[in-house]
Write an enzyme that holds these catalytic residues in place. Structure first.
Site, PDB file in Angstrom:
ATOM      1  N   HIS A  60     -15.949   9.185  -8.077  1.00 47.92           N
ATOM      2  CA  HIS A  60     -16.138   8.394  -7.707  1.00 47.92           C
ATOM      3  C   HIS A  60     -17.621   9.085  -7.188  1.00 47.92           C
ATOM      4  CE1 HIS A  60     -13.982   7.433  -4.159  1.00 47.92           C
ATOM      5  NE2 HIS A  60     -13.398   6.456  -5.076  1.00 47.92           N
ATOM      6  N   HIS A 101     -15.739  10.652  -3.411  1.00 50.03           N
ATOM      7  CA  HIS A 101     -15.347  12.337  -3.979  1.00 50.03           C
ATOM      8  C   HIS A 101     -16.713  13.083  -3.964  1.00 50.03           C
ATOM      9  CE1 HIS A 101     -12.226   9.572  -6.092  1.00 50.03           C
ATOM     10  NE2 HIS A 101     -11.846   9.833  -5.184  1.00 50.03           N
ATOM     11  N   CYS A 140       4.634   0.840   4.108  1.00 50.44           N
ATOM     12  CA  CYS A 140       3.276   0.556   3.532  1.00 50.44           C
ATOM     13  C   CYS A 140       3.106   1.161   2.197  1.00 50.44           C
ATOM     14  CB  CYS A 140       1.919  -0.111   3.989  1.00 50.44           C
ATOM     15  SG  CYS A 140       0.529  -0.436   3.068  1.00 50.44           S
ATOM     16  N   CYS A 195       0.131   3.248   1.374  1.00 48.86           N
ATOM     17  CA  CYS A 195      -0.609   4.055   2.327  1.00 48.86           C
ATOM     18  C   CYS A 195       0.935   5.330   2.470  1.00 48.86           C
ATOM     19  CB  CYS A 195       0.423   3.308   3.912  1.00 48.86           C
ATOM     20  SG  CYS A 195      -1.360   2.813   4.635  1.00 48.86           S
ATOM     21  N   CYS A 234      -0.700  -4.686   6.408  1.00 51.25           N
ATOM     22  CA  CYS A 234      -1.120  -3.332   6.015  1.00 51.25           C
ATOM     23  C   CYS A 234      -2.897  -3.659   6.080  1.00 51.25           C
ATOM     24  CB  CYS A 234      -1.061  -2.535   5.529  1.00 51.25           C
ATOM     25  SG  CYS A 234      -2.493  -1.130   5.505  1.00 51.25           S
ATOM     26  N   HIS A 238      -4.735  -1.962   3.434  1.00 55.61           N
ATOM     27  CA  HIS A 238      -4.623  -2.304   2.039  1.00 55.61           C
ATOM     28  C   HIS A 238      -4.252  -4.099   2.061  1.00 55.61           C
ATOM     29  CE1 HIS A 238      -3.300   1.890   1.838  1.00 55.61           C
ATOM     30  NE2 HIS A 238      -3.910   1.334   0.864  1.00 55.61           N
ATOM     31  N   LYS A 277     -17.163  -2.657   0.616  1.00 57.62           N
ATOM     32  CA  LYS A 277     -15.769  -2.052  -0.217  1.00 57.62           C
ATOM     33  C   LYS A 277     -16.409  -1.460  -1.826  1.00 57.62           C
ATOM     34  CE  LYS A 277     -12.374   0.136   1.515  1.00 57.62           C
ATOM     35  NZ  LYS A 277     -10.572  -0.026   1.950  1.00 57.62           N
ATOM     36  N   LYS A 331     -12.203  -1.398  -7.784  1.00 59.73           N
ATOM     37  CA  LYS A 331     -12.640  -1.606  -8.676  1.00 59.73           C
ATOM     38  C   LYS A 331     -12.332  -3.065  -9.561  1.00 59.73           C
ATOM     39  CE  LYS A 331      -8.881   1.839 -11.176  1.00 59.73           C
ATOM     40  NZ  LYS A 331      -8.435   2.166 -11.257  1.00 59.73           N
TER      41      LYS A 331
END
Ligand code: MSP
Length: 653
Positions: free
Chosen positions: A19, A22, A127, A130, A144, A147, A296, A299
């Site tokens: 995406h 990256h 987690c 992670c 966490c 997440h 953020k 998806k």
């Protein structure tokens, strides 16, 4: 000065498609590499994929396949995406490759033998997202924070890396090398973290729980924790410990990451290197996050931006420019197609595009398309513009190595804007009416041509195709990779009398409304922002042939280049084969079966299209590196060529 440059990107997890996040990191690495090439450095650029661990096993299960096949498929997606964004990496490493596994085991054994890896039992909050135990201090409302899920309680006998032993050393190293981690906010973040005692790092997972990993060389019942495995890619790709690449490039190593993986890179990795007796990397360069509509990327909310949806719509160079201009390195930035279109129209179509087309149009109108001599002596307004350009070149060279991309571009645009004003002020169209002012007209146009040339050189790292096109149209036929600042940006280096070519607009203006209405129904609101669906199993062959059709990806795997034949001779004892020397920026030997249609002497000087990434082959004992394209009909065979002179090495797409 060190004339070598080594840059790495994170190796990306193969649990998601590439995406914009990256793409940004990888384009920045490409821009830095191209910049250093432009400065005459020997460069090495590494990227790749991170393929072990829980996450991949889970993603493979969800896709109904095994981890290896899954990793193969997604890794290939990454590998195919980068060239399509004009990213030229030197190596692509996968953590499942034997060359990597070997080095991970070598380093583990070395650190174990030294006594810095020990066996112990650990109980704590783990987690899964992670893939690590997290401390109480890190939890936010019992979850966490990365997440937003509660950790699970876990007790395990495992191997630990004595990271705590290197805490003092690391603090000192960071303090003594202020640009070890940069920009400064991230150095401070790491130092803040190091104020509390560092815990040792659990570096194994029992094999019965996770078999998709690299076995510990000293205890086969365990596999290596994914971060210990992944970080080592940066040296395994250089063939540590004995490789020539390692010796040459490791001393100048720079890593490029986003802030999400600061801790493993800023703390685990330097202490691992220290324990293994390897010198620390030189710089850790940390950038912020791209947000979509201020949130953020997600998806589930359908806000994953895929670079390959955008680049064809707006142009690859415009996309690259936008990313580098919009984000202040180190800070978060917001992505929107509106912002992209605004920049494209304002900075590229208006400012740069107009300057370039006005300069060339006037050269063609007043000087028959030839670079005029400098003409009359320089006047203060000419000198002022030239000085501004010189200062910009200097500023650019200062900003680029320290990641000030947006500042470097702003300085270039100051020059572009000043040059547009200079045109308005000097009004060459008035000078042209008065033959006694011919010398002045020459001075003005030549000043503009030289300035456009240097601007093109400075843009090479950001927009290689545009820069190449600009240079070519100014009469400088050079592959973007071969442009050098100290040779090609010299004032006065354009050849007097050399032909310039007016051509079409560099960047056509874009109308966002039109783009939205051209999209298939239902996609109007979010033209290129789409939920990334997990790649489905299809009836595709490895080459992407599906029901007899190929996708654009398959076609784009072909590296087609413009070449000029510099020498040709018959292959002895063959009627058909001719041995050619083809210039594609570099010289290569190609054997072509055209001997019955062309005499060797007719071929020299012809422009051809070469398939440049064909596996080398031997034809009647002569090596061939590529294939040239030709069309056949009942009358015979004709070579494919371009309809006007084109720079050797130019991409054909
Ligand atoms: N596999 C690990 C890295 C191991 S390196 C030894 C990993 N992979 S990842 O696929 O999650 O990639 C994380 C990286 O992708 C970030 O550090 C950054 O380079 C890039 N980005 C992912 N999302 C991003 C944004 N939204 N914005 C900017 N970059 C982002 O972590």
């Amino acid at each position: 000065m060190d004339q070598r440059f080594y840059i790495t990107t994170p190796i990306y997890y193969v649990n998601a498609e590439p995406h914009i996040g990256h793409a940004y990191t990888t384009i920045v690495a490409d821009v830095l590499t191209r910049f250093h090439r432009l400065m005459g450095y020997e460069t090495y650029f590494l990227t790749g994929t991170d393929e072990h661990g829980d996450k991949i096993v889970q993603a493979a299960e969800a896709a109904g396949t095994d981890p290896k096949s899954y990793a193969d498929r997604i890794s290939a997606l990454f590998r195919e995406t980068w060239p399509r964004l004009n990213i030229r990496h030197d190596d692509f490493i996968r953590t499942t490759e034997p060359r990597h596994v070997r080095v991970v085991q070598h380093i583990l054994q070395k650190v174990y033998d030294k006594g810095d890896i020990y066996f112990d039992t650990y109980r704590g909050h783990y987690c899964v997202g992670c893939e690590r135990f997290i401390t109480d201090r890190e939890l936010v409302d019992g979850k966490c924070p990365d997440h937003d899920t509660p950790p699970v309680e876990r007790e395990e006998a495992n191997y630990f890396f004595r990271m705590s032993a290197y805490q003092g050393w690391l603090i000192k190293h960071i303090e003594q090398n202020p640009d070890f981690i940069r920009p400064e906010r991230y150095k401070n973040e790491v130092l803040a973290f190091l104020r509390d005692p560092l815990e040792d790092l659990c570096i194994s997972r029992p094999r019965e729980r996770l078999s998709w990993g690299i076995p510990l060389p000293f205890d086969e019942r365990f596999v290596t924790y994914v971060w210990f495995d992944a970080l080592i890619n940066y040296v395994s790709a250089l063939d540590y410990p004995d490789g020539a690449l390692f010796r040459k490039f490791w001393p100048v190593a720079q890593h490029l990451i986003a802030k999400d993986i600061l801790k493993p890179h800023g703390i685990y990795w330097p202490t691992m290197l220290k324990a293994a007796g390897i010198q620390p990397y030189r710089h850790l360069n940390v950038h912020g996050y791209w947000k979509i509509n201020e949130g953020k990327m997600s998806k589930s909310r359908g806000t994953v931006v895929r670079p390959l949806d955008l680049a064809p719509t707006y142009g690859l160079d415009a996309f690259r420019y936008f990313l580098l201009r919009e984000m202040v390195f180190g800070l978060d930035a917001n992505f929107s197609e509106d912002a992209l279109v605004q920049r494209l129209n304002a900075d590229l179509a208006n400012d740069l595009g107009n300057l370039f087309s006005r300069t060339l149009a006037m050269t063609s109108r007043y000087f028959g398309g030839q670079v005029p001599p400098f003409g009359d002596p320089e006047e203060p307004e000419d000198a002022e513009l030239r000085h501004l350009l010189e200062q910009a070149v200097e500023q650019y060279q200062k900003e680029m190595p320290q990641l000030g991309f947006h500042k470097a571009l702003m300085t270039v645009w100051d020059v572009i804007n000043a040059a547009n004003k200079y045109i308005d002020r000097t009004a060459p169209w008035d000078l042209a009416k008065d033959s006694s002012r011919r010398g002045r007209l020459q001075r003005v146009l030549r000043t503009l041509l030289e300035l456009n040339k240097t601007v093109a050189v400075l843009l090479v790292p950001f927009m290689p195709e545009t820069a190449e096109k600009m240079l070519f149209r100014l009469g400088v036929a050079r592959n973007a990779l071969d442009v050098r600042l100290d040779r090609d940006a010299v004032w006065g280096s354009l050849r007097e009398g050399g032909a310039v070519e007016k051509g079409e607009a560099l960047f056509p203006r874009v109308d966002l409304k039109k783009i939205a209405s051209d999209k298939p129904l239902g996609k109007k609101d979010a033209p290129a922002v789409a939920a990334a669906s997990a790649p489905k199993a299809t009836r595709e062959t490895p080459l992407g042939v599906q029901d007899g059709l190929i996708g654009i990806e398959a076609f784009q795997r072909l590296d087609l280049r413009v070449g000029v034949i510099r020498a040709a001779q018959r292959v002895p004892k063959s009627k058909k084969l001719v041995q050619l020397t083809v210039d594609t920026g570099e010289r290569r030997q190609v054997v072509a079966g055209i001997g019955e249609h062309y005499a060797p002497e007719e071929l020299v000087g012809k422009t051809v299209i070469l398939v440049a990434n064909l596996k080398p082959a031997r034809l009647m004992g002569v090596e061939s590196h590529g294939m040239i394209l030709a069309a056949h009909d009942t009358h015979g065979l004709r070579l494919i060529t371009t309809d006007a002179p084109t720079a050797p090495g130019s991409k054909v797409s």
